[in-house]
Design an enzyme around this catalytic site. Structure first.
Site, PDB file in Angstrom:
ATOM      1  N   SER A  17      -0.236   0.806 -11.410  1.00  0.00           N
ATOM      2  CA  SER A  17      -1.572   1.392 -11.530  1.00  0.00           C
ATOM      3  C   SER A  17      -1.677   2.429 -12.644  1.00  0.00           C
ATOM      4  CB  SER A  17      -2.006   2.003 -10.199  1.00  0.00           C
ATOM      5  OG  SER A  17      -2.242   0.993  -9.243  1.00  0.00           O
ATOM      6  N   LYS A  67      -4.007   2.800   3.570  1.00  0.00           N
ATOM      7  CA  LYS A  67      -5.367   2.281   3.435  1.00  0.00           C
ATOM      8  C   LYS A  67      -6.229   2.486   4.679  1.00  0.00           C
ATOM      9  CE  LYS A  67      -4.248  -1.177  -0.073  1.00  0.00           C
ATOM     10  NZ  LYS A  67      -4.331  -2.595  -0.471  1.00  0.00           N
ATOM     11  N   ASP A 107     -10.359  -3.873  -3.235  1.00  0.00           N
ATOM     12  CA  ASP A 107      -9.452  -5.014  -3.086  1.00  0.00           C
ATOM     13  C   ASP A 107     -10.218  -6.321  -2.946  1.00  0.00           C
ATOM     14  OD1 ASP A 107      -7.028  -3.691  -3.284  1.00  0.00           O
ATOM     15  OD2 ASP A 107      -6.826  -3.377  -1.125  1.00  0.00           O
ATOM     16  N   GLY A 131      -1.483  -9.720   8.551  1.00  0.00           N
ATOM     17  CA  GLY A 131      -2.686  -9.325   9.267  1.00  0.00           C
ATOM     18  C   GLY A 131      -3.107  -7.891   9.090  1.00  0.00           C
ATOM     19  N   GLY A 133      -4.047  -4.335   6.330  1.00  0.00           N
ATOM     20  CA  GLY A 133      -5.199  -3.884   5.563  1.00  0.00           C
ATOM     21  C   GLY A 133      -5.581  -4.794   4.413  1.00  0.00           C
ATOM     22  N   ALA A 135      -4.893  -7.946   4.284  1.00  0.00           N
ATOM     23  CA  ALA A 135      -5.382  -9.173   4.915  1.00  0.00           C
ATOM     24  C   ALA A 135      -6.853  -9.035   5.283  1.00  0.00           C
ATOM     25  CB  ALA A 135      -4.549  -9.497   6.143  1.00  0.00           C
ATOM     26  N   ARG A 159      -0.461  -8.304  16.735  1.00  0.00           N
ATOM     27  CA  ARG A 159      -0.537  -7.196  15.769  1.00  0.00           C
ATOM     28  C   ARG A 159      -1.284  -7.610  14.507  1.00  0.00           C
ATOM     29  NH1 ARG A 159       5.102  -4.273  14.969  1.00  0.00           N
ATOM     30  NH2 ARG A 159       3.658  -2.792  13.995  1.00  0.00           N
ATOM     31  N   TYR A 224       3.748  -8.744  -6.551  1.00  0.00           N
ATOM     32  CA  TYR A 224       3.925  -9.103  -7.961  1.00  0.00           C
ATOM     33  C   TYR A 224       5.281  -8.681  -8.534  1.00  0.00           C
ATOM     34  CZ  TYR A 224       2.336  -4.248  -8.471  1.00  0.00           C
ATOM     35  OH  TYR A 224       2.194  -2.884  -8.364  1.00  0.00           O
ATOM     36  N   GLY A 245      -0.170 -11.789  -8.122  1.00  0.00           N
ATOM     37  CA  GLY A 245      -0.749 -10.589  -7.544  1.00  0.00           C
ATOM     38  C   GLY A 245      -1.196  -9.592  -8.585  1.00  0.00           C
TER      39      GLY A 245
END
Length: 286
Positions: A17, A67, A107, A131, A133, A135, A159, A224, A245
């Site tokens: 980033s 997140k 995202d 499953g 954030g 996702a 979960r 990535y 990614g």
């Protein structure tokens, strides 16, 4: 006054980033510094309190595992983030850490634009691996691409709270299935999004390699590093299309730059080109 932004997460040393954001700010002529700060979920409240009175803050990028926890640290949540309950972007309203903190989720746009750039304009049959954030953002992105239902594969079917909550908020059908069924589901899907950590999908890659069956959908692997991941290589070798990614990271960062600068030209071809160059990604074709 010097302005600044940062990406928060744990671990954070691998983050690309800073390279993406600094390249964009240089191209735009914006004097904004950007750094990576290691913050755990436990230390997040203290960190957010510590910058409350600091001037110059424009925004924060938020990555794992923060997140969901960041929702409790902002004054307002806007857009799709309100439905998902997952934030990856915090914008300071006004100059300085004492201003209102607004939470967003870029995202979703990152996933949608990465898939569309790869030619996956629709996703009638879709599968998500993981499953959490990211996702949840994947579920919202798939709905934007036309999916009315999604199969989510997790190691523990009890979960997948974030993905279930996203589907419920979006009025979208969801089936949460065990990861042992993932390869079968992947082979039947038009679009597959893996939100698993690096190397976590290696077992599925081995299964694909052993099956030797053709893959024909599009796979977006949000991990990535290293690249190509084993699952991406197995998918491509089977004939399927792979979206790195890094593409998702690029497009969600473009939206963050737009938020942090307040400039609509942050999404220009020239800015995206220098961001691609900064992380060694192929330039876009516009």
């Amino acid at each position: 006054m010097s302005r600044r932004a940062a990406v928060l997460g744990h671990p954070i040393g691998h983050s690309k980033s800073p390279a993406l954001h600094l390249a964009a700010y240089a191209q735009l002529g914006e004097d904004i510094g950007y750094s990576a700060i290691d913050v755990t979920e436990e230390s997040l409240p203290a960190f957010m309190a510590s910058i409350r009175g600091e001037e110059g803050w424009r925004g924060l990028s938020v990555t794992m595992p923060l997140k969901k926890a960041m929702v409790r640290e902002v004054d307002e949540v806007r857009g799709v983030a309100r439905v998902l309950g997952v934030i990856n972007t915090v914008v300071f309203d006004g100059e300085g850490g004492s201003g209102r903190r607004i939470g967003y989720n870029t995202d979703v746009a990152g996933i949608v634009n990465a898939l569309r750039n790869a030619g996956a304009a629709e996703a009638p049959a879709a599968a998500v691996l993981g499953g959490g954030g990211t996702a949840a953002a994947a579920v919202a992105a798939l709905q934007e691409l036309g999916a009315t239902s999604v199969d989510v594969y997790v190691r523990d079917t009890g979960r997948a709270a974030e993905a279930r909550a996203a589907a419920r908020g979006l009025a979208m059908d969801i089936a949460v299935r065990p990861m042992t069924e993932a390869v079968t589901g992947m082979l039947a899907a038009d679009v597959v999004i893996s939100t698993l950590p690096p190397r976590a999908a290696d077992g599925m890659a081995a299964e694909l390699e052993q099956l030797g069956r053709a893959t024909q959908g599009v796979l977006l692997d949000v991990a990535y590093d290293p690249w190509p991941s084993r699952i991406a290589a197995a998918w491509r070798n089977g004939g399927g299309k792979v979206v790195p990614g890094l593409e998702m990271l690029l497009y969600q960062a473009v939206e963050q730059v737009r938020h942090f600068t307040g400039r609509e030209d942050a999404a220009s071809a020239e800015v995206i080109d220098v961001m691609c160059d900064a992380v060694g990604a192929p330039r876009r074709v516009f």
